[in-house]
Each structure stands twice: as C-alpha cells, then as structure tokens.
Design an enzyme around this catalytic site. Structure first.
Site, PDB file in Angstrom:
ATOM      1  CB  SER A 132      -0.875   0.003   1.245  1.00 49.56           C
ATOM      2  OG  SER A 132      -0.045   0.050   2.392  1.00 49.56           O
TER       3      SER A 132
ATOM      4  CB  CYS B 139       1.796  -4.530   9.402  1.00 50.42           C
ATOM      5  SG  CYS B 139       1.818  -3.047   8.363  1.00 50.42           S
ATOM      6  CB  THR B 140       5.479  -5.150   4.992  1.00 50.92           C
ATOM      7  OG1 THR B 140       4.466  -4.344   4.371  1.00 50.92           O
ATOM      8  CG2 THR B 140       5.234  -6.608   4.685  1.00 50.92           C
TER       9      THR B 140
ATOM     10  CE1 TYR C 229      -3.900  -0.395  -1.172  1.00 54.65           C
ATOM     11  CE2 TYR C 229      -2.784  -2.501  -0.944  1.00 54.65           C
ATOM     12  CZ  TYR C 229      -3.117  -1.407  -1.716  1.00 54.65           C
ATOM     13  OH  TYR C 229      -2.688  -1.335  -3.018  1.00 54.65           O
ATOM     14  N   GLY C 230      -5.275  -0.905   5.388  1.00 54.87           N
ATOM     15  CA  GLY C 230      -5.797  -1.534   6.610  1.00 54.87           C
ATOM     16  C   GLY C 230      -7.161  -1.043   7.063  1.00 54.87           C
TER      17      GLY C 230
ATOM     18  CG  ASN D 251       1.426  -9.202   6.786  1.00 55.02           C
ATOM     19  OD1 ASN D 251       1.656 -10.346   7.103  1.00 55.02           O
ATOM     20  ND2 ASN D 251       2.387  -8.292   6.734  1.00 55.02           N
ATOM     21  CB  THR D 252      -3.613  -5.340   4.634  1.00 55.11           C
ATOM     22  OG1 THR D 252      -2.959  -4.986   5.853  1.00 55.11           O
ATOM     23  CG2 THR D 252      -5.066  -4.943   4.689  1.00 55.11           C
TER      24      THR D 252
END
Ligand code: DGL
Length: 270
Positions: A13, A185-186, A44-45, A76-77
């Site tokens: 994102s 989360c990256t 995005y989360g 991850n999202t």
C-alpha cells in the site's frame, strides 16, 4: 523475453514493502525488481475489501504488462484480501505474506505470543484460519494497530507520537507475558528499533521479510525462472525501478530514506 530480462514485481500500500524488498535484493542481488507503492490508496488496513482487491488486481495487471516473472504481495493486508484472486488470474508465481504465527508459536517458551497487525488483517478470514491452525499450542494475543502505518508513512520513525502509539499497543502485551512478538505488517520493521526499546531484550521479535525472500527464491527455482550462476548477467547492478501512485515528489525523500539510497519513483497513473 529472456528470463534475465524479466523483473520481479513487488508491491505494498505504501513504503512498508520496502522492508521486504530489502530482503529480496539481499538474497537475489542479480534479479531485476519493480516496486510499486500504492500511496494514493494507503493505508489498505482501513479500506473496504472491495477497494483493496481492485487496487491489487490493477497492480498485478501492471506487473504482468511489464512482463514480470513473479509477483510478491509485500503486504499482509493485501494478501489476506486478494492473493487468491491474483493467483487464479495470473500464471506466474505469486508470493503472499501472512503474520509469522507458526514460527512464533514454536519459538515461544512461555506459550504466549503477541501479534501486531492492521485492523483489516486481524479481521480477515485468512488470519482467523491462521489462528485456528496454529493458535492451539499457545495463547495468541492479537493487537490491531490503527494509526501506526500512517505514522510511518509520515516519516515519524522515532518521534514521541509514534512512541506513545507503540506503548499503547505493546504495554498490554508485555503485561500479559508475551515472550514472542510477530510483526504482522510490513511497515512495522521500520520502527523495530523503537519496538525493541519498549519491549526490552527478552522478547523475540519476528519479521517475515527474510522468509518471504527465501520462499520467492524457492518458487523461482521450481519454475525455472531463477537467475542461475551461468545465466547472462548485466555488468552493472540489476535495476530496481520504483513507482508510486501518490505524489512522487513527496514519496521520494521517504522512499530514499527507507531504502537507504536515492530513489526517484515514477508516477503510476492508475
Ligand atoms: N504494509 C501493509 C501490511 O503489511 C499494510 C499497511 C496498510 O494498512 O496499508 O499489512
């Protein structure tokens, strides 16, 4: 097109996936890479699944147009929402990421594992299934971290506001006795120094970037897409091209800072 001319497409994102890109570049330094930061739609989360899925499909289509030989969903999202559809639609290896719950559970001696992730990851079916699969052997304490991605995207990697936010998410986990903490989360590896400061030395902090790079290597090798020692290589280092859907003038200093080298992102027009 020869295999050495085809790049690996990596996206997130925003700037978070650069933490994964660094592991990929370290493991596969001869591979060409294309990185997309979907900054205009970040984070995005807290977006709807429909919107995140639409963005992911557009970015995947862009990578395929660019003849990418593999796609890494460095988010991850986005993985939770869209990786299955990308795999169904495109015939290239698609590597997704999920919080490293399994390794954390086997590592934890206390049997208490904390997971930090975005609200969307925590709410996703994929994450619930992950918890059911691996959570039986440990107590999983899941902490959604609204606002943290935004702090990192603003470049606040060591300020008071980010520290306060991290305390509010980490202090309850420390009180509950976690001995292993998953960065789900990256973006979060970019504040791992602050996380370490808050949790101390006794808690193991697990990031998935390295495992993703190794999985990418494995899949490229299996599909005969990996650059091998005897493949023709360029004399100069393999190119890494950065794109952003947001304001590229704003993106440039942060991307350069996080990547550790001057990067000039190109403007993504969709
Ligand atoms: N870096 C992304 C992840 O790994 C998500 C950030 C966002 O919410 O946009 O989940």
């Amino acid at each position: 097109m020869k295999v050495e001319e085809r790049a690996i497409g990596v996206f997130d994102s925003g700037v978070g996936g650069l933490s994964v890109l660094a592991h990929i570049h370290a493991l596969l330094p001869d591979e060409r890479l294309i990185y997309v930061a979907d900054s205009a739609f970040m984070p995005y989360g807290c977006k709807s699944d429909e919107l995140v899925e639409e963005r992911c499909m557009s970015i995947a289509a862009f990578f395929v147009e660019q003849s990418c030989k593999a796609i890494v969903v460095a988010c991850n999202t986005a993985t939770a929402v869209a990786v299955d559809r990308i795999r169904q639609k495109y015939d290239v290896p698609v590597i997704g990421m999920e919080p490293a719950v399994k390794p954390a559970v086997s590592h934890s001696l206390a049997g208490v594992v904390g997971v930090l992730a975005t609200s969307a990851t925590v709410a996703s079916d994929k994450f619930k299934q992950l918890g059911l699969r691996h959570g039986a052997d440990a107590r999983l304490i899941v902490q959604a971290c609204p606002g943290l991605v935004e702090q990192i995207e603003q470049g606040d990697l060591d300020g008071d506001q980010t520290r306060m936010l991290l305390h509010s998410y980490l202090d309850p986990l420390i009180e509950k006795g976690v001995d292993t903490l998953v960065l789900g989360c990256t973006h979060y590896p970019f504040v791992s120094h602050m996380i370490r400061e808050i949790v101390g030395e006794d808690i193991t902090v697990i990031d998935t970037g390295d495992a993703i790079a190794r999985e990418l290597r494995r899949q490229l090798l299996m599909s005969e897409l990996l650059l091998l020692a005897n493949d023709e290589k360029q004399d100069k280092p393999a190119s890494i091209v950065f794109w952003s859907s947001g304001d590229v003038d704003k993106a440039e200093p942060l991307m350069s800072r996080l990547w550790g080298k001057a990067t000039v992102p190109k403007q993504l027009l969709f």
